[in-house]
Design an enzyme around this catalytic site. Structure first.
Site, PDB file in Angstrom:
ATOM      1  CE  LYS A  22       0.597  -0.772  -0.639  1.00  0.00           C
ATOM      2  NZ  LYS A  22      -0.386   0.291  -0.939  1.00  0.00           N
ATOM      3  CB  SER A  78       1.067  -0.106  -4.402  1.00  0.00           C
ATOM      4  OG  SER A  78       1.093   1.007  -3.547  1.00  0.00           O
ATOM      5  CB  VAL A  85       2.479   5.931  -6.981  1.00  0.00           C
ATOM      6  CG1 VAL A  85       1.134   6.007  -6.296  1.00  0.00           C
ATOM      7  CG2 VAL A  85       3.582   5.576  -6.008  1.00  0.00           C
ATOM      8  CE1 TYR A 103       4.224  -0.871   2.110  1.00  0.00           C
ATOM      9  CE2 TYR A 103       4.933   1.385   2.490  1.00  0.00           C
ATOM     10  CZ  TYR A 103       4.054   0.492   1.926  1.00  0.00           C
ATOM     11  OH  TYR A 103       3.001   0.947   1.181  1.00  0.00           O
TER      12      TYR A 103
END
Lengths: 305, 305, 305, 305
Positions: free
Chosen positions: D64, D61, D259, D189
């Site tokens: 992002k 993440s 994570v 992604y």
């Protein structure tokens, strides 16, 4: 009876003006909103109809009833209801939130989209083609109509634009409710929704259910009485989207509607009814079809309660 | 019949071990979890019973059925259903979220707490005392039991600890669903939940509903047929909390349970049944009572579908 | 500086036309929507203002910041944050759903209504009167204004119509988050919301926070630095209802608004700002006040990031 | 400084025992839960590190943040924030309910999965390969590390099992938030999540953000100051999943966790920090990494408030 049906159709035709045809795919938006028809098929093998009862439409969510019967025949109720619950819900038919927030994570019933996709995934067949072939064959048998087939234009539209159903299916894949290939399961689902039929075909399905699983025209048992009971009960509590409770109170019989404008009704021990009127109310049910059913329920005292 | 009932009670008594009595108020937690009883009252005026059918218990949510009848008698269905919907829900009986997220903002049905509080607020009476007096008088009439009364210890406990119901009621006051004084409405609600009865009393209420609104023992009509129909339909779709769908599939008749351990059943055109077993399952229904009803439904083929 | 403030007020006065004053209680709806004022109070003890900076308004949700300071002083952060979380939320300020669906069941932060009611319940005092007296005394000290008091007309209106807040409070009582008498806690809450102040008062509260808990005008420390930090951080992440994220991006400083039209801002190590403009946007923030703050943030490069 | 970092690492290594490595894909479950490392890179171009700061991990993440920078560079903030909001949320990072229940229907912020998938869909490139190439090139530049690449085993695992993200993406396709081919967007992604880096690489990204968009090692501006501000603000309010508020209160600087066990931190005008510890707490943040950051924030007084 034909006279009664004609009167009821005429009395309610004005209601078709108050609804709107489904527009989420171009094919459905071409429907004639003024259409309104009804067919009745009794367990004594009599057929009556009025209005646009020979016009074909795609059965859409009515196919959920057919898929549920096959899934129960193939797996038994224990397996089916371990994957999809049997509780009615006031959520909309395509709700995804309830999948996330409920515990355990399974669709609430087989009449909402998520539950119906699971149901279809449980029908036997070595691949999607075989599953849809079995669904079609079974539908032809319970409508006594060998010409029942898929409207491929509608199917293609559904498949191209069915992203909401894809979201539901991938969500269920992620939590282990759907086991096979998601796109293959969805292909079956889009095809079953695109099966074309008339009011008369639908009335015969209702008559078989009303007759506890026996085809009135030849006495053949196609599903056990218990399967017929389960299916009718779930139609009664969950069949009309988030207006199921109101339908039960006002009309009082098991019903299942589709956004193509059809409504399937089974009046236990009496008759099946098929109604068609593509102009829908805000909850996705045929607006004039509902009114027609209210009238016929009152006239013939159909309510089971 | 008495023999059959006794056998069924004995066969299912072990189930009482698998549930737990309600503990949210001290009075309820004193119940004997081993109790199990059943009473049947036919529309032909016969009474049968077995097990602990003379033990008194507070009717709790079963009172929602009685309040709904009075509210419909006092206001008519248009007014009642403008304040509370008739849709089943998979939410829990005391859910407050659905009040906030639904559009329009009204309780989903009269069998969940929010809806039941609204129903009680709609019963005529110049104040709360008069409302509860009317409720008691009506309950005495439909149970043919002039001794029916409130258990004041339970009532006091409910009132002192009923903050969740207070939250529901004030929420509905804030959105205009409840018009009167909230504490007065709640006082009626807590009292109606605390009415004491036995299986036999409950069976008679069921018999009146089964008999379309006519008391079997004297032929007096107490509610119109249409009110009886509406009430039975809502019991069928919403009566067993978030297990209503499962109850409809497995037992197939209108029922309403309470956390005191009672279940009211109306088998259309046949009989009323009252069951009592205070050990509850995780959804708040009498665990052994449910099993007893499954057995009797199978034995006597009670399902309406 | 006064010149700059006047220019900014004039440039943004037209925005007052695009919002609406709060109408949920009659007293608030009497506010003049054209009002717009600003006051700046630096940690170097300078005061500037422009526009309607002497008009009194009820501070409403700005009081949540004051109550949080007292609750932290009285209990320490461990106890406070065991009852109310410190997470921002995109739910509306009066949401009740999130109380039901979150695990654990505690309000998400002290800037939404549920969390603020809990915060108030944690302020020491042998009864509600003593609590509100302490709140008033503390407010007078941090505004350097002995005349700060409650607007009793607004308070009465709030109390009579505050059923939504009652629902929140009783819900929290039912899950054990609120321990005392609910009506007494709410009485404090309605009173604190009805405290009247001007932009100048608000600017001084901001200056104290900007100055890490020390009153710029006399050097007195009223709260520890750590309490000032916590309060400013929670203002930054949660202070502007469900527009807090946007406020952080566009203005970049801790702020707290109230539906009375006020906004409290603390610019760390620089100044406090008080803005007043009762015409609100759809999320409940002063529409012109927000624009004024965007301009001043750009002009003086206030963003902390 | 190296000494301080080493002490902090040693003091917190025991915390690694209290968390669990991510197991949703086999590749991640192979991580060594005892790993713990930190790197600091100041805007004055000094580098410090301690513990397992040369161990590679997938940034998950944290990507992002990188994607958001590119999306803002390619489209400007108006377009980006018309597709994804900037509001923090207490919902979990992979929540799908909020997409359905919010109005308007857009992801709440670019740091939750739904918002990040939208962000990735907004990066220019004539196809997915070009997009991921641009992402990699940009990442290499801001880490000053030409060897940055994708871990293809992790990528394949993510792609095979990423059904929850597929559900999010198809849902957003169905409501028009994602315009292109869903599988192509998801491929980007899954690849960006699988980029491998060390603490040292992550610290450099933080240093660039701390330095308002200028690479400390060569003075090159890679993003405008305003983009750096927006990104840091959204990290502060939304960067640590549903523990973002707590991180802001306890550590007080913009951070973003993944994570894989990494945490990216930007301390405005001072330094970037990269932390790595694959044992996660219940909300998905590195459990020991969080503790390390609490300590270093206290020691160096890093909080911006």
């Amino acid at each position: 009876m034909n006279k009664l049906l004609e009167t009821i159709i005429e009395n309610n035709r004005e209601w078709t003006q108050k609804g709107k045809v489904a527009t989420y795919i171009p094919e459905l938006s071409k429907a004639n909103p003024n259409h309104l028809g009804i067919a009745v098929y009794t367990i004594d093998n009599e057929e009556f109809c009025a209005g646009d009862c020979n016009v074909k439409f795609t059965i859409q969510s009515i196919s959920k009833v057919i898929a549920l019967m096959l899934a129960l025949l193939d797996n038994g109720k224990e397996i089916v209801f371990s994957k999809v619950d049997m509780e009615p819900t006031a959520d909309t038919f395509n709700s995804i939130s309830s999948l996330e927030t409920r515990n355990p994570n399974k669709p609430l019933n087989p009449m909402i989209n998520s539950g119906a996709i699971v149901t279809s995934s449980l029908i036997n067949g070595k691949n999607g083609s075989e599953v849809i072939e079995r669904l079609l064959k079974f539908t032809r048998k319970i409508t006594n109509n060998p010409d029942i087939d898929i409207n491929y234009n509608v199917y293609k539209s559904e498949k191209e634009t069915g992203h909401r159903n894809r979201a539901l299916a991938y969500y269920m894949k992620s939590i282990g409710i759907i086991e096979g290939d998601v796109e293959e399961v969805l292909d079956v689902y889009f095809k079953q929704c695109s099966i074309e039929a008339t009011c008369k075909d639908i009335a015969k399905i209702g008559a078989m259910l009303a007759n506890d699983g026996i085809l009135p025209w030849n006495g053949e048992r196609v599903i056990p009485r218990q399967v017929a009971r389960i299916v009718k009960t779930i139609m009664l509590t969950c069949g009309m989207y988030d207006a199921s409770g109101e339908f039960a109170v006002k009309i009082g019989v098991p019903g299942k509607s589709g956004v193509g404008g059809g409504i399937l009704v089974a009046v236990p021990s009496r008759m099946g009814i098929g109604v068609f009127g593509p102009a829908l109310d805000s909850k996705g049910n045929s607006i004039a079809g509902w009114k027609v059913l209210e009238d016929i329920s009152k006239e013939l005292d159909l309510s089971i309660l």
